[in-house]
Write a protein that holds these residues in place. Structure first.
Motif, PDB file in Angstrom:
ATOM      1  N   ILE A  48       0.852  -1.188   0.000  1.00 32.96           N
ATOM      2  CA  ILE A  48       0.000   0.000   0.000  1.00 32.96           C
ATOM      3  C   ILE A  48       0.886   1.236   0.000  1.00 32.96           C
ATOM      4  O   ILE A  48       1.839   1.327   0.778  1.00 32.96           O
ATOM      5  N   GLU A  52       0.711   5.594   0.112  1.00 32.09           N
ATOM      6  CA  GLU A  52      -0.085   6.792   0.343  1.00 32.09           C
ATOM      7  C   GLU A  52       0.760   7.954  -0.148  1.00 32.09           C
ATOM      8  O   GLU A  52       1.876   8.176   0.344  1.00 32.09           O
ATOM      9  N   ARG A  83      -4.383   6.709  -2.191  1.00 27.48           N
ATOM     10  CA  ARG A  83      -3.718   5.467  -1.801  1.00 27.48           C
ATOM     11  C   ARG A  83      -3.751   4.530  -3.000  1.00 27.48           C
ATOM     12  O   ARG A  83      -4.727   4.478  -3.737  1.00 27.48           O
ATOM     13  N   LEU A  99      -7.078  -1.401   1.748  1.00 27.94           N
ATOM     14  CA  LEU A  99      -7.294  -0.007   1.362  1.00 27.94           C
ATOM     15  C   LEU A  99      -8.438   0.623   2.149  1.00 27.94           C
ATOM     16  O   LEU A  99      -8.932   1.690   1.781  1.00 27.94           O
TER      17      LEU A  99
END
Length: 194
Positions: A13, A15, A29, A71
């Motif tokens: 992930i 950001e 994201r 997410l």
């Protein structure tokens, strides 16, 4: 029926706060999930390989759910998606094409019947090979702000008799998107294009 043998999953992930411009008030994201799986067709030519598409459907749904959860779990927050596959050297490009239906339809189903086609890339590559996964908006492929790509690789895969199957989702556009085109607010949602 072929058993789908998973060696491992990788989940990533990102950001993104900025790319040199102002810090985003709502940082997008981007997430990817990859599964390293045994390629049952590696090392030989098999004429009818389509049965594996059906066998891969549960994996596609499992990966979609895991990625959505990572997410934040809110399907309505997902704005972009893509998929791909890296086939180990003992396989062929067509083996990667088997991921189109199980990967794409699983994400579309999970996200509430998203309208746009899920963009895809595939290649044959050795251990550690990287691939760019294309991204477009989930309901309108012409939304220019969401044209993107996410580069991924698995350091120890795919081995010659493996494939890496990949799904990607995003919660927004590129962090500083400003090149015009169809805006998200103007999506008609009729045909997956506009």
């Amino acid at each position: 029926m072929t058993d789908v043998v998973v060696r491992k999953f990788l989940l990533r992930i990102e950001e993104i706060f900025h790319e040199g411009g102002p810090v985003s008030a709502n940082p997008p994201r981007r997430g990817t999930i990859m599964a390293v799986i045994k390629n049952p067709y590696a090392g030989r030519y098999v004429e009818d390989i389509t049965g594996l598409m059906e066998d891969l459907k549960p994996l596609g749904l499992q990966m979609s759910k895991r990625l959505l959860e990572a997410l934040g779990g809110d399907a309505s927050a997902i704005e972009g998606y893509g998929k791909g596959a890296i086939v180990g050297e003992g396989g062929e490009l067509e083996h990667g094409a088997l991921w189109h239906v199980p990967g794409g339809y699983a994400m579309r189903e999970l996200l509430g019947e998203a309208k746009a086609i899920v963009p895809s890339s595939k290649k044959v590559g050795g251990v550690g090979a990287a691939i760019d996964i294309p991204i477009t908006h989930v309901n309108a492929s012409y939304v220019r702000s969401h044209f993107d790509a996410i580069e991924v690789n698995v350091p120890d895969a795919p081995r010659a008799d493996e494939m890496v199957v990949i799904l990607a989702m995003t919660t927004g556009s590129r962090v500083h998107a400003r090149v015009g085109g169809l805006a998200v607010a103007d999506i008609k949602g009729e045909d997956g294009l506009r």
